[in-house]
Write a protein that holds these residues in place. Structure first.
Motif, PDB file in Angstrom:
ATOM      1  N   UNK A  50      90.105  11.115 -45.047  1.00 24.49           N
ATOM      2  CA  UNK A  50      89.501  10.248 -46.228  1.00 24.49           C
ATOM      3  C   UNK A  50      88.534   9.038 -45.454  1.00 24.49           C
ATOM      4  N   UNK A  51      89.107   8.479 -44.490  1.00 23.87           N
ATOM      5  CA  UNK A  51      88.214   7.346 -43.866  1.00 23.87           C
ATOM      6  C   UNK A  51      86.925   8.269 -43.658  1.00 23.87           C
ATOM      7  N   UNK A  52      86.731   9.239 -43.042  1.00 22.56           N
ATOM      8  CA  UNK A  52      85.563   9.817 -42.780  1.00 22.56           C
ATOM      9  C   UNK A  52      84.629   9.927 -44.102  1.00 22.56           C
ATOM     10  N   UNK A  53      85.279  10.331 -45.066  1.00 22.02           N
ATOM     11  CA  UNK A  53      84.469  10.597 -46.196  1.00 22.02           C
ATOM     12  C   UNK A  53      84.097   9.180 -46.838  1.00 22.02           C
ATOM     13  N   UNK A  54      84.953   8.263 -46.874  1.00 18.34           N
ATOM     14  CA  UNK A  54      84.461   6.841 -47.364  1.00 18.34           C
ATOM     15  C   UNK A  54      83.492   6.056 -46.439  1.00 18.34           C
ATOM     16  N   UNK A  55      83.546   6.306 -45.321  1.00 13.60           N
ATOM     17  CA  UNK A  55      82.586   6.100 -44.580  1.00 13.60           C
ATOM     18  C   UNK A  55      81.115   6.628 -44.714  1.00 13.60           C
ATOM     19  N   UNK A  56      81.199   7.917 -45.040  1.00 17.66           N
ATOM     20  CA  UNK A  56      79.989   8.642 -45.472  1.00 17.66           C
ATOM     21  C   UNK A  56      79.372   7.907 -46.877  1.00 17.66           C
ATOM     22  N   UNK A  57      80.370   7.916 -47.909  1.00 16.05           N
ATOM     23  CA  UNK A  57      79.992   7.562 -49.105  1.00 16.05           C
ATOM     24  C   UNK A  57      79.261   6.002 -49.171  1.00 16.05           C
ATOM     25  N   UNK A  58      79.573   5.179 -48.138  1.00  7.82           N
ATOM     26  CA  UNK A  58      78.931   3.995 -47.984  1.00  7.82           C
ATOM     27  C   UNK A  58      78.991   3.046 -49.242  1.00  7.82           C
ATOM     28  N   UNK A  59      79.939   2.530 -49.489  1.00  7.84           N
ATOM     29  CA  UNK A  59      80.290   1.726 -50.716  1.00  7.84           C
ATOM     30  C   UNK A  59      80.252   0.028 -50.254  1.00  7.84           C
ATOM     31  N   UNK A  60      80.303  -0.051 -48.887  1.00  5.68           N
ATOM     32  CA  UNK A  60      79.931  -1.459 -48.683  1.00  5.68           C
ATOM     33  C   UNK A  60      79.545  -1.680 -47.351  1.00  5.68           C
ATOM     34  N   UNK A  61      79.091  -2.937 -47.046  1.00  7.82           N
ATOM     35  CA  UNK A  61      78.862  -3.303 -45.564  1.00  7.82           C
ATOM     36  C   UNK A  61      80.059  -3.604 -44.802  1.00  7.82           C
ATOM     37  N   UNK A  62      80.462  -3.103 -43.874  1.00  5.74           N
ATOM     38  CA  UNK A  62      81.544  -3.666 -43.274  1.00  5.74           C
ATOM     39  C   UNK A  62      81.341  -4.906 -42.580  1.00  5.74           C
ATOM     40  N   UNK A  63      82.132  -5.788 -42.467  1.00  5.49           N
ATOM     41  CA  UNK A  63      81.553  -7.068 -41.807  1.00  5.49           C
ATOM     42  C   UNK A  63      82.483  -7.305 -40.605  1.00  5.49           C
ATOM     43  N   UNK A  64      83.558  -7.894 -40.496  1.00  7.26           N
ATOM     44  CA  UNK A  64      84.475  -8.286 -39.383  1.00  7.26           C
ATOM     45  C   UNK A  64      86.028  -8.180 -39.587  1.00  7.26           C
ATOM     46  N   UNK A  65      86.660  -8.242 -38.398  1.00  9.46           N
ATOM     47  CA  UNK A  65      88.165  -8.408 -38.798  1.00  9.46           C
ATOM     48  C   UNK A  65      88.781  -9.273 -37.678  1.00  9.46           C
ATOM     49  N   UNK A  66      90.026  -9.482 -37.756  1.00 10.59           N
ATOM     50  CA  UNK A  66      90.808 -10.458 -36.721  1.00 10.59           C
ATOM     51  C   UNK A  66      92.105  -9.642 -36.579  1.00 10.59           C
ATOM     52  N   UNK A  67      92.502  -9.331 -35.269  1.00 11.73           N
ATOM     53  CA  UNK A  67      93.951  -8.703 -35.082  1.00 11.73           C
ATOM     54  C   UNK A  67      95.102  -9.746 -35.045  1.00 11.73           C
ATOM     55  N   UNK A  68      94.682 -10.931 -35.071  1.00 10.34           N
ATOM     56  CA  UNK A  68      95.622 -12.061 -35.131  1.00 10.34           C
ATOM     57  C   UNK A  68      95.590 -13.056 -36.140  1.00 10.34           C
ATOM     58  N   UNK A  69      97.060 -13.423 -36.509  1.00 11.22           N
ATOM     59  CA  UNK A  69      96.936 -14.538 -37.552  1.00 11.22           C
ATOM     60  C   UNK A  69      96.688 -15.997 -37.104  1.00 11.22           C
TER      61      UNK A  69
END
Length: 642
Positions: free
Chosen positions: A581-600
């Protein structure tokens, strides 16, 4: 029916019915018994997980991550940006106030502010309004045995009739995408007695998420709704009574909401509540923009801040209260998959249906420059819908994942099988407009029929300009505004007429619901496992109107993967399907992914404490943190707080 009851019923028959009636009755008992036997063994439990494994036994005393000796008392005050005009968050109408679901409980326990409970186990649900559940091995139905002691804040008991009413209210007056999905899966609800309710599930469909779905429906007071005539689909400030630990104390529209802990809360002694719900009051202060909110925090107008602005985190926490130790600045590890946020394409707009245009637009976003120049290098670039988890797709599909995708047939796009999973483009950090990416974008737009005119603007064969509107909430942070404005600048340089439309919170909510945009900064749901809820986020079924699918994604390939994932019978099969599912969603390209943070990023006045070891799936500052009265007194004595 037990045998003794069958004999009694037989003796009460009219004698004229004779032997035939006895035969029919006996056959009925036998058939019912045979049907129950075909369902397999009946499972009775204090909780539920799809695979039947629960971390906590029936006699557990408290969740492992809480402090069962945490004192009760004090206040925690937080901030919210923008406005609100309703205390009913379940309607499309109006903008709901912060935490306006906190009063309502479900059959299963839930965390505060959409966090998990327990926050150290994934996909596990424990009884709250219910004391036990039973269901067959086939999971064709579930019975909830409710706690007779559960009470609404009015003192009225919470009964099976309230649960049935709440379930039906969501179907009749709730969100259409939710109601449509539930009607197909849950055809019948049966109140057996005042404290016993049974849900029947549609034959022949996956049992995934069905028990957890009905177990997490909010419990509303049937009596209150019938007496007041209120509707779930209306905007209103009046709230129905809940059974939860908090009640509304005060509401001042667009200024403040205060919740107070119910001193007579019925569930104080339950194991699932030990060490939780520790504050006497939760106060939310509203501000028009982030600058005003931050200055108010420095002044002590509210006392806890979950920081989301990288500029603030890097530069703004040098004020005297931090230096003097009155305000604690702390980074706490976040074990949840990061929220898949980004610049979402509205696939309902004709121009956005062309993937070449979406590719070209994406090349205008320069993560490296943005992170270095605007975000102090504090973020990582997100690539996946479940970043850093076991279900994050990598490279080419191989082994079990490849076999799974091939089993779905022609619905799977060939490129998904033969090409490496999509990764975001890279850019140079030296300048905002990466020339290499700009050239790629220009060619893509040319190929898509959007040629550059003599005025430098792109037009199609009908001489229509390539015009894109980007919808943004005016109360958003200055940093995010700067990110979007620089992205718009790069679009302009490519000949795209890009218009940034900043609107107030109410307009933003209405336009977002109506999908009145080409581009919007929004988010989807991260996932670690499967569930029917994935169809509301990613499925075609409600793509045209689901509030949870801002792109309007309608992909037969994604639908097939989600449906197949619901049939997984082992953790390994589920992981394989989610990776696909992750692979397919990335193929469909519905958004420009931006950034993330692994801490609060947390900042708070030094009057709050939390367990030394935090659970993986939640921060819990409104749930299992607590107030230290001695520390609070020192802050007041020092003048740091009033």
């Amino acid at each position: 029916m037990p045998k003794s009851q069958a004999r009694i019923a037989t003796r009460q028959l009219n004698p004229l019915l004779g032997w035939s009636a006895f035969v029919f009755l006996t056959l009925g008992v036998l058939v019912a018994g045979m049907a129950r036997a075909q369902e397999g063994p009946i499972i009775e439990s204090h909780g539920y997980s799809f695979y039947g494994d629960l971390k906590y036994p029936a006699d557990f005393a408290h969740f492992d991550y809480v402090n069962p000796e945490a004192p009760k008392g004090g206040e925690i005050a937080i901030s919210a940006l923008g406005t609100f005009d309703s205390m009913n968050p379940y309607s499309r109408k109006g903008r709901g106030g912060g935490l306006s679901t906190v009063m309502y409980e479900s059959l299963f326990v839930e965390g505060v502010n959409s966090e998990s409970a327990p926050a150290d186990a994934y996909g596990e649900y424990y009884c709250l309004l219910c004391k036990s559940i039973e269901y067959p091995d086939t999971q064709d139905w579930v019975i909830f045995h409710m706690r007779p002691g559960a009470r609404f804040s009015t003192g009225d008991p919470v009964t099976a009739h309230d649960i049935e009413f709440s379930h039906n209210l969501l179907l009749d007056q709730g969100l259409k995408s939710y109601a449509d999905a539930v009607r197909q899966r849950i055809p019948k609800v049966e109140v057996i007695d005042d404290y016993t309710i049974k849900f029947h599930f549609t034959p022949g469909i996956s049992r995934r998420s069905l028990i957890s779905q009905v177990g997490n429906v909010p419990a509303w007071s049937k009596k209150w709704y019938e007496e007041t005539g209120a509707r779930l689909d209306e905007s209103r400030l009046e709230t129905s009574p809940g059974s939860g630990p908090y009640m509304v104390e005060d509401v001042k529209v667009n200024r403040r909401i205060v919740y107070q802990r119910n001193p007579d809360y019925w569930g104080n002694d339950l194991a699932v509540n030990q060490g939780r719900n520790n504050f006497d009051r939760i106060r939310i202060e509203y501000f028009g923009d982030e600058n005003a909110a931050f200055e108010a925090f420095k002044a002590g107008e509210y006392t806890f801040r979950n920081e989301g602005n990288s500029k603030n985190w890097a530069t703004a926490y040098e004020f005297p209260k931090v230096q003097d130790g009155y305000v604690v600045k702390d980074e706490i590890a976040d074990g949840s998959p990061p929220t898949p946020s980004g610049i979402v394409f509205n696939l309902g707009r004709e121009v956005m249906k062309d993937k070449r245009v979406r590719e070209a637009v994406s090349l205008a976003f320069n993560f490296e420059w943005t992170n270095e120049s605007l975000q102090y290098g504090l973020f990582k670039q997100r690539t996946s819908f479940s970043e850093g988890t076991p279900v994050m797709a990598t490279g080419l599909p191989t082994g079990a994942e490849l076999a799974f995708l091939e089993s779905l047939g022609d619905v799977v796009v060939p490129e998904v099988l033969t090409q490496e999973v999509r990764l975001p483009h890279t850019s140079g950090a030296a300048r905002l407009l990466d020339r290499r990416n700009a050239r790629k974008a220009m060619k893509l737009l040319d190929d898509a029929g959007w040629a550059v005119g003599t005025d430098g603007k792109r037009r199609n064969a009908d001489d229509e300009p390539l015009r894109l509107t980007f919808l943004l909430n005016s109360s958003t942070s200055a940093t995010l505004s700067a990110v979007v404005e620089n992205f718009i600048s790069n679009l302009d340089a490519m000949g795209i007429e890009a218009v940034l439309e900043k609107v107030d919170s109410s307009q933003y909510t209405e336009r977002e619901r109506d999908r009145d945009y080409d581009l919007v900064y929004d988010q989807y749901a991260a996932f670690l496992g499967t569930g029917t809820g994935l169809m509301q986020f990613y499925g075609s079924e409600a793509a045209s109107y689901s509030l949870f699918n801002p792109a309007g994604l309608a992909s037969p390939m994604v639908d097939a993967i989600v449906q197949a994932s619901l049939q997984a019978q082992t953790v390994e099969e589920e992981t394989t399907a989610m990776t696909a599912l992750d692979r397919a969603l990335r193929y469909e390209f519905i958004m420009i992914p931006v950034w993330y943070n692994d801490v609060y990023w947390t900042a708070y006045y030094d009057q709050y404490e939390h367990p030394e070891e935090q659970p993986a799936y939640g921060l819990g500052y409104l749930d299992w943190w607590w107030f230290n009265e001695e520390k609070a007194a020192k802050l007041i004595a020092a003048g740091a707080l009033r």
